[in-house]
Design a protein around this motif. Sequence first.
Motif, PDB file in Angstrom:
ATOM      1  N   ALA A  20       1.330   7.164  -6.295  1.00 23.09           N
ATOM      2  CA  ALA A  20       0.316   8.136  -6.496  1.00 23.09           C
ATOM      3  C   ALA A  20       0.880   9.303  -6.905  1.00 23.09           C
ATOM      4  O   ALA A  20       0.018   9.974  -7.549  1.00 23.09           O
ATOM      5  CB  ALA A  20      -0.358   8.305  -5.329  1.00 23.09           C
ATOM      6  N   ARG A  75       0.752  -1.116   0.003  1.00 24.86           N
ATOM      7  CA  ARG A  75      -0.132  -0.092  -0.004  1.00 24.86           C
ATOM      8  C   ARG A  75       0.933   1.166   0.066  1.00 24.86           C
ATOM      9  O   ARG A  75       0.686   2.265  -0.640  1.00 24.86           O
ATOM     10  CB  ARG A  75      -0.853   0.116   1.186  1.00 24.86           C
ATOM     11  N   LEU A 118       2.004   1.888  -3.314  1.00 24.68           N
ATOM     12  CA  LEU A 118       1.356   2.558  -4.407  1.00 24.68           C
ATOM     13  C   LEU A 118       0.971   4.114  -3.911  1.00 24.68           C
ATOM     14  O   LEU A 118       0.861   4.800  -4.696  1.00 24.68           O
ATOM     15  CB  LEU A 118      -0.372   1.734  -4.313  1.00 24.68           C
ATOM     16  N   ASP A 119       0.924   4.279  -2.448  1.00 27.67           N
ATOM     17  CA  ASP A 119       0.671   5.521  -2.160  1.00 27.67           C
ATOM     18  C   ASP A 119       2.165   6.690  -2.835  1.00 27.67           C
ATOM     19  O   ASP A 119       1.802   7.634  -3.045  1.00 27.67           O
ATOM     20  CB  ASP A 119       0.927   5.695  -0.599  1.00 27.67           C
TER      21      ASP A 119
END
Lengths: 119, 119
Positions: free
Chosen positions: A27, A20, A23-24
Amino acid sequence: MARAATTTDAFNAVAEPRRREILDALAGGELAVGDLVELLGLAQPQVSKHLRVLREVGLVDVRDDGRRRLYRVNGAPLRAVHAWVSRYERLWNERFDLVDDVLDELTQAEAQAGPDEGD
Amino acid sequence: MARAATTTDAFNAVAEPRRREILDALAGGELAVGDLVELLGLAQPQVSKHLRVLREVGLVDVRDDGRRRLYRVNGAPLRAVHAWVSRYERLWNERFDLVDDVLDELTQAEAQAGPDEGD
DNA sequence: TTGACGCATGCCGATATAGGTATATGTTTG
DNA sequence: CAAACATATACCTATATCGGCATGCGTCAA
């Protein structure tokens, strides 16, 4: 049996906190593996492995850039997760039905506006 | 190390399809273990185990009813999941910023309407 | 070409899982 | 009290995982 593979779907892939975080981090835009290593403070092989999982479920796309590989987020697989979780939103948000109505109205408004609904 | 425990958080608990099915079944209201066994076609011990995981992360509450135990959904822990996934919504939904605006307007409208905003 | 760099992959070990089957705990009925 | 019912738990096995470390492979520089 054992637990389902992390590469089974977005649900499993995203259950891992580090993924996660990756992915952050992505972003904000494309990043090379080395960038992620620095940002997350993880060992390079681990980052590569997590990226592999994310890649297998389609959560990231890769692009070659010289001897580096630039990764990019692809949120599509998260749609299923969002769809499932959203069904429970009303359980913690009393006002959700209100938003629900508004979304309905919005859809109808767009339909009426026709294809020429410039901003 | 190994994978994080399924009872670590909602992300991990919900990664298992059967557990999602259980929550979906409970979405209609309280159900006893036996009901879930029939609905999902799983063995009773497995259902009890899945319920244990869901209970440990707070996704379900239990209530004793004679020799049965009635389970009920508690969506609160899913809020974190929803919050995280929502941040990626715009990646697959071009219209999301529109909804974003509407939510903003809604909030303001409610503020103006005051506490007396009955249905 | 040789070497440095960037990333992927292979191997190892410890661990929690999920299903299966048997059984323990608690509750209602006769 | 005994028997039937409802659920929880214990034990077992196979498996995939995650991290650490070493190494393989392609790319750029001198």
